[in-house]
Design a protein around this motif. Sequence first.
Motif, mmCIF file in Angstrom:
data_model
loop_
_atom_site.group_PDB
_atom_site.id
_atom_site.type_symbol
_atom_site.label_atom_id
_atom_site.label_comp_id
_atom_site.label_asym_id
_atom_site.label_seq_id
_atom_site.Cartn_x
_atom_site.Cartn_y
_atom_site.Cartn_z
ATOM 1 N N HIS A 14 53.569 5.446 64.237
ATOM 2 C CA HIS A 14 53.417 3.993 64.399
ATOM 3 C C HIS A 14 53.410 3.344 63.010
ATOM 4 C CE1 HIS A 14 51.199 0.903 67.168
ATOM 5 N NE2 HIS A 14 52.256 0.387 66.570
ATOM 6 N N ARG A 15 54.294 2.429 62.777
ATOM 7 C CA ARG A 15 54.457 1.815 61.460
ATOM 8 C C ARG A 15 53.717 0.500 61.280
ATOM 9 N NH1 ARG A 15 55.487 5.305 58.027
ATOM 10 N NH2 ARG A 15 54.243 6.418 59.517
ATOM 11 N N LYS A 16 53.190 -0.128 62.324
ATOM 12 C CA LYS A 16 52.492 -1.422 62.221
ATOM 13 C C LYS A 16 51.104 -1.297 62.797
ATOM 14 C CE LYS A 16 55.757 -4.358 60.770
ATOM 15 N NZ LYS A 16 55.733 -5.542 60.046
ATOM 16 N N PRO A 17 50.064 -1.927 62.344
ATOM 17 C CA PRO A 17 50.057 -2.830 61.198
ATOM 18 C C PRO A 17 50.157 -2.079 59.868
ATOM 19 C CG PRO A 17 47.839 -2.611 62.045
ATOM 20 C CD PRO A 17 48.748 -1.850 62.986
ATOM 21 N N VAL B 294 45.292 8.254 64.318
ATOM 22 C CA VAL B 294 45.079 9.302 63.313
ATOM 23 C C VAL B 294 45.833 8.863 62.056
ATOM 24 C CG1 VAL B 294 45.228 11.769 62.828
ATOM 25 C CG2 VAL B 294 44.975 10.988 65.194
ATOM 26 N N PRO B 295 45.109 8.249 61.087
ATOM 27 C CA PRO B 295 45.787 7.649 59.928
ATOM 28 C C PRO B 295 46.702 8.591 59.158
ATOM 29 C CG PRO B 295 43.512 6.926 60.019
ATOM 30 C CD PRO B 295 43.673 7.990 61.070
ATOM 31 N N LYS B 296 46.330 9.849 59.000
ATOM 32 C CA LYS B 296 47.121 10.759 58.178
ATOM 33 C C LYS B 296 47.884 11.793 58.987
ATOM 34 C CE LYS B 296 44.267 10.196 54.112
ATOM 35 N NZ LYS B 296 43.503 10.853 53.059
ATOM 36 N N GLY B 297 47.932 11.635 60.297
ATOM 37 C CA GLY B 297 48.658 12.585 61.133
ATOM 38 C C GLY B 297 47.839 13.810 61.466
ATOM 39 N N LEU B 298 48.415 14.691 62.246
ATOM 40 C CA LEU B 298 47.720 15.904 62.668
ATOM 41 C C LEU B 298 47.474 16.811 61.463
ATOM 42 C CD1 LEU B 298 49.677 16.802 65.934
ATOM 43 C CD2 LEU B 298 47.674 15.344 65.673
ATOM 44 N N TYR C 136 57.325 5.496 75.544
ATOM 45 C CA TYR C 136 57.582 4.176 74.959
ATOM 46 C C TYR C 136 57.926 4.282 73.475
ATOM 47 C CZ TYR C 136 56.896 -0.660 73.561
ATOM 48 O OH TYR C 136 57.084 -1.924 73.072
ATOM 49 N N THR C 137 58.968 3.572 73.078
ATOM 50 C CA THR C 137 59.316 3.414 71.663
ATOM 51 C C THR C 137 59.739 1.961 71.448
ATOM 52 O OG1 THR C 137 61.633 4.026 71.969
ATOM 53 C CG2 THR C 137 60.102 5.807 71.424
ATOM 54 N N ASP C 138 59.663 1.518 70.206
ATOM 55 C CA ASP C 138 60.170 0.198 69.830
ATOM 56 C C ASP C 138 60.495 0.236 68.346
ATOM 57 O OD1 ASP C 138 57.741 -0.171 68.423
ATOM 58 O OD2 ASP C 138 56.863 -1.417 69.999
ATOM 59 N N GLU C 139 60.728 -0.912 67.733
ATOM 60 C CA GLU C 139 61.120 -0.925 66.318
ATOM 61 C C GLU C 139 60.008 -0.456 65.377
ATOM 62 O OE1 GLU C 139 59.812 -5.152 67.311
ATOM 63 O OE2 GLU C 139 60.921 -3.581 68.296
ATOM 64 N N HIS C 140 58.754 -0.395 65.860
ATOM 65 C CA HIS C 140 57.622 0.010 65.023
ATOM 66 C C HIS C 140 57.035 1.366 65.423
ATOM 67 C CE1 HIS C 140 57.735 -4.055 63.506
ATOM 68 N NE2 HIS C 140 57.539 -4.539 64.711
ATOM 69 N N ARG C 141 57.511 1.940 66.516
ATOM 70 C CA ARG C 141 56.876 3.140 67.069
ATOM 71 C C ARG C 141 57.942 4.103 67.570
ATOM 72 N NH1 ARG C 141 52.236 1.563 70.774
ATOM 73 N NH2 ARG C 141 53.385 -0.286 70.282
ATOM 74 N N THR C 142 57.897 5.327 67.033
ATOM 75 C CA THR C 142 58.793 6.384 67.491
ATOM 76 C C THR C 142 57.952 7.560 67.969
ATOM 77 O OG1 THR C 142 58.951 7.344 65.271
ATOM 78 C CG2 THR C 142 60.645 5.721 65.894
ATOM 79 N N ILE C 143 58.572 8.461 68.683
ATOM 80 C CA ILE C 143 57.869 9.651 69.168
ATOM 81 C C ILE C 143 58.074 10.775 68.164
ATOM 82 C CG2 ILE C 143 57.765 11.386 70.984
ATOM 83 C CD1 ILE C 143 58.536 9.150 72.957
ATOM 84 N N ALA C 144 56.970 11.213 67.548
ATOM 85 C CA ALA C 144 57.014 12.296 66.570
ATOM 86 C C ALA C 144 56.967 13.660 67.251
ATOM 87 C CB ALA C 144 55.862 12.163 65.581
#
Length: 114
Positions: A11-14, A33-37, A60-68
Motif C-alpha cells: 500500500h503506497r498511500k498515505p 505492517v510499516p516495514k513488511g513481513l 482488490y487493487t488500485d493505483e495505490h495498492r497492489t497484491i504482494a
Amino acid sequence: MRRPVFVLHDHRKPRPHFDLRLEEDGVLRSWAVPKGLPVDSAHDRLAVAVADHDLAHATYTDEHRTIADHGTWTLVDRNDRRFVFDLCGVDGVRRYALVDTGRDWLLHLLKEQP
C-alpha cells in the motif's frame, strides 16, 4: 473444507506500508505492517491492528495498492496474547506469530518453519 485466504497488500498511500489481511469469521482481519513481513526471526515487525475489511478486499487493487502475496493460511496455535499461523503464499509456506503487546502487535517469523 475450504482453507481461509490471506492477502498481503503493498500500500503506497498515505505512506508506504503493507497490509496483512487474514480471513476469519467472514471478514478479513487486518494489520498495517510499516516495514513488511519479517525476513528473519531476530527482527520482529510492528503490526498495527486496523478495521476489518470485507472479503472483496482479498483481490482488490488500485493505483495505490497492489497484491504482494496471497494464498491461504492455517492456524497452528492460539492463546489470549498470541496466535501462530502458516501463510501458504506464492513462494511457499512461512510460519509467523502475531503477539498482542496490549497496545499494538508484533509480527514474528518463527525459527521453526514447517
